[in-house]
Design a protein around this motif. Structure first.
Motif, PDB file in Angstrom:
ATOM      1  N   THR A 272       3.978   0.281   5.596  1.00 54.44           N
ATOM      2  CA  THR A 272       3.173  -0.058   4.422  1.00 54.44           C
ATOM      3  C   THR A 272       2.590  -1.452   4.605  1.00 54.44           C
ATOM      4  OG1 THR A 272       3.213  -0.444   2.023  1.00 54.44           O
ATOM      5  CG2 THR A 272       5.246  -0.877   3.205  1.00 54.44           C
TER       6      THR A 272
ATOM      7  N   ASP B 299      -4.832   1.912   4.049  1.00 57.17           N
ATOM      8  CA  ASP B 299      -5.079   3.364   4.069  1.00 57.17           C
ATOM      9  C   ASP B 299      -4.170   4.016   5.112  1.00 57.17           C
ATOM     10  OD1 ASP B 299      -6.005   5.917   4.351  1.00 57.17           O
ATOM     11  OD2 ASP B 299      -8.070   5.365   4.851  1.00 57.17           O
ATOM     12  N   ASN B 300      -3.240   4.859   4.651  1.00 62.34           N
ATOM     13  CA  ASN B 300      -2.251   5.426   5.577  1.00 62.34           C
ATOM     14  C   ASN B 300      -2.621   6.813   6.105  1.00 62.34           C
ATOM     15  OD1 ASN B 300      -1.612   7.316   3.595  1.00 62.34           O
ATOM     16  ND2 ASN B 300       0.197   6.223   2.880  1.00 62.34           N
ATOM     17  N   THR B 301      -3.821   7.316   5.769  1.00 61.05           N
ATOM     18  CA  THR B 301      -4.134   8.706   6.132  1.00 61.05           C
ATOM     19  C   THR B 301      -4.134   8.915   7.644  1.00 61.05           C
ATOM     20  OG1 THR B 301      -6.486   8.169   5.895  1.00 61.05           O
ATOM     21  CG2 THR B 301      -5.447   9.295   4.054  1.00 61.05           C
ATOM     22  N   GLN B 302      -4.625   7.944   8.403  1.00 61.79           N
ATOM     23  CA  GLN B 302      -4.654   8.112   9.861  1.00 61.79           C
ATOM     24  C   GLN B 302      -3.253   8.026  10.458  1.00 61.79           C
ATOM     25  OE1 GLN B 302      -7.605   6.202  12.288  1.00 61.79           O
ATOM     26  NE2 GLN B 302      -9.130   6.201  10.644  1.00 61.79           N
TER      27      GLN B 302
ATOM     28  N   SER C  51       3.286  10.532   1.879  1.00 61.51           N
ATOM     29  CA  SER C  51       2.826   9.236   1.390  1.00 61.51           C
ATOM     30  C   SER C  51       3.426   8.949   0.024  1.00 61.51           C
ATOM     31  CB  SER C  51       1.302   9.240   1.270  1.00 61.51           C
ATOM     32  OG  SER C  51       0.857   8.047   0.644  1.00 61.51           O
TER      33      SER C  51
ATOM     34  N   MET D 169      -4.311   0.969   8.565  1.00 59.33           N
ATOM     35  CA  MET D 169      -3.352   0.773   7.480  1.00 59.33           C
ATOM     36  C   MET D 169      -3.053  -0.708   7.262  1.00 59.33           C
ATOM     37  SD  MET D 169       0.637   1.575   7.096  1.00 59.33           S
ATOM     38  CE  MET D 169       0.850  -0.099   7.669  1.00 59.33           C
TER      39      MET D 169
ATOM     40  N   SER E 227       0.851  -1.191   0.000  1.00 58.97           N
ATOM     41  CA  SER E 227       0.000   0.000   0.000  1.00 58.97           C
ATOM     42  C   SER E 227       0.888   1.243   0.000  1.00 58.97           C
ATOM     43  CB  SER E 227      -0.909  -0.018   1.224  1.00 58.97           C
ATOM     44  OG  SER E 227      -0.143   0.125   2.399  1.00 58.97           O
TER      45      SER E 227
ATOM     46  N   TYR F  60     -10.299  -2.699   6.212  1.00 59.74           N
ATOM     47  CA  TYR F  60     -10.368  -2.417   7.647  1.00 59.74           C
ATOM     48  C   TYR F  60     -11.718  -2.815   8.229  1.00 59.74           C
ATOM     49  CZ  TYR F  60     -10.987   0.369  11.859  1.00 59.74           C
ATOM     50  OH  TYR F  60     -11.275   0.786  13.132  1.00 59.74           O
TER      51      TYR F  60
END
Lengths: 242, 232
Positions: free
Chosen positions: A135, A91-94, A106, A86, A60, A194
């Motif tokens: 990742t 999803d790495n936004t948090q 990112s 993640m 990711s 998630y």
């Protein structure tokens, strides 16, 4: 940062005030306003190059984080909610939005097997002590790789350090390997990423045991032998550019 | 004259060997997701105290540790060498992701650190720090350890209580995720010397199949343990 600036400017002005107090009465009524020169911003810049070492585990978008406290994960501790998001769904936004993050970037998109990518991250006026990278291995339930709270305080401009990273299990989702639970291409992208429920053996981050796959005895697995991996899974090079 | 020379000789001998008592803080972390470690043997010993060598056959006492978790034989071996020994710091099994810490005071000449424990559930898998030279410089040192196979027992992956040296089978599955009724993965051990463990196979059949182990729980990738040593 603002506080620091205030302190510096107060110190810079102090001798001027002293000087004007000691001067003759004419000029003391009409003190000259001296603008202190704005300090030149100091950049701490790092180029982080990551290479996916696996056979068929896309990764990711890679999160790169500069921080002075905390860690993205610790072996034996429960995963943070941000890490869980993640590790299960990519999803790495948090992860990038956590309070401890002083600067975060990112990767542009999925990091495919065999591919590499360079990610630049810069922090201004504060020297970062630590760098973290994370990742997800997307053809898994909750496997991820990277490095947590790497000490970069001794890395001088122009220097670089290179090492490999192993894979970890977030401990937040049981490794069923079913199509319904794998978000990556192995399930045709149909699998759930998630889910806040934590149903793993134990709610701790550990080393990942690797995937079993249907070819190797897990009949309900959506994975094949090609999705297996061994350590290490990611190469990381950190170059301090300024 | 003769006396003078011998005193001089003794002084030179003493200074050339690192003879220094040290105080160590040792932390042992189980890095795996589903493997338990039996009570550890932790010892500082001299150069003669090497517990095992990869590529060579296990001693009877190492076999006893690797097949059943019994460290009494190895502990006696090291006691005979005046080693500084701590047993069972975790006061029982060290569960996945858990850590245990201990302090070890070493005496003069015991400059090597060894740590061993059996992996459960396996037939004769163990984790080992093997005669690690203790640094003289104070600091914190991190060592990641791989899993070894003692080469003394076929990895049949049958949980039958067999923990005595030479008895087939796995003594116990503390995780509770294993199965029963496995036919047995193999009945022979091709490599009878100590080697890096190939990992367990397991299967997805709780009441049959080849193995009593669970292939989604009882596999691992190296490393399996992390040792953090602080030299004070």
């Amino acid at each position: 940062m603002n506080k620091t600036f205030l302190k510096i400017s107060t110190i810079a002005l102090a001798p001027l005030l002293l000087l004007s107090a000691c001067g003759d009465s004419k000029s003391s009524k009409d003190p000259m306003v001296v603008e202190p020169p704005a300090p030149t911003p100091v950049n701490y810049s790092y180029q982080v190059t990551v290479t996916n070492l696996t056979h068929a585990q896309p990764m990711s978008p890679v999160a790169v984080v500069l921080h002075n406290e905390g860690s993205l994960w610790q072996i034996g501790e429960a995963a943070s909610g941000a890490l869980e998001v993640m590790a299960e769904g990519g999803d790495n936004t948090q992860v990038l939005a956590q309070d401890m993050v002083l600067a975060g970037e990112s990767g542009a998109g999925l990091l495919m097997p065999g591919m590499h990518e360079s990610i630049d991250v810069t922090l201004t006026d504060t020297m970062p002590m630590m760098l973290s990278v994370a990742t997800m291995l997307v053809n898994t339930n909750d496997a991820f790789t990277g490095v947590s709270a790497m000490d970069i305080s001794n890395l001088m401009a122009g220097e670089s350090i290179s090492f490999t990273a192993r894979s970890y299990d977030a401990g937040t989702e049981f490794n069923t390997e079913t199509a319904a639970s794998i978000p990556g291409p192995a399930s045709g992208g149909a699998g759930e990423g998630y889910n806040e429920a934590r149903d793993d053996i134990a709610d701790h981050v550990t080393m990942h045991p690797g995937v079993v796959s249907s070819d190797d005895g897990l009949s309900t697995s959506a994975l094949s032998a090609g999705h297996k991996f061994d350590n290490p899974t990611l190469r990381i090079t950190i170059a301090r550019t300024e | 004259m003769k006396l003078k020379y011998s005193i001089l000789g003794a002084a030179i001998a003493a200074s050339s060997i690192q003879v220094q008592a040290q105080q160590l803080d040792i932390k042992i972390t189980n890095l795996t997701q589903g493997i338990y470690f039996t009570p550890f043997l932790v010892a500082a010993h001299n150069a003669d105290g090497k517990l095992f060598s990869v590529g060579e056959e296990a001693s009877a006492n190492l076999q006893m540790m690797a097949e059943g978790g019994n460290v009494s034989g190895l502990s006696a071996d090291l006691s005979a060498l005046s080693a500084d020994i701590k047993e069972n710091p975790a006061e029982g099994l060290l569960a996945p992701a858990m850590s245990t810490s201990l302090m070890l005071d070493t005496t003069d000449g015991n400059n090597y650190l060894s740590i061993v424990s059996m992996l459960l559930p396996t037939n004769d898998g163990f984790v080992g720090l093997n005669s690690w030279m203790i640094p003289t410089e104070p600091g914190t040192y991190t060592i990641d350890l791989n899993a070894y196979d003692a080469g003394t027992e076929a990895n049949d992956e049958i949980v039958n209580g067999g923990g005595a040296p030479g008895a087939p089978g796995i003594p116990v599955d503390p995780s509770g995720h294993g199965g029963t009724g496995g036919m047995g993965v193999t009945d022979m051990e091709q490599n009878t010397t100590i080697h890096i463990h190939r990992g367990s196979l397991g299967d997805d059949d709780a009441t049959g199949g080849k193995s009593d182990l669970n292939n989604t729980v009882h596999r691992w990738l190296n490393p399996v343990a992390r040792i953090t040593v602080t030299v004070n």
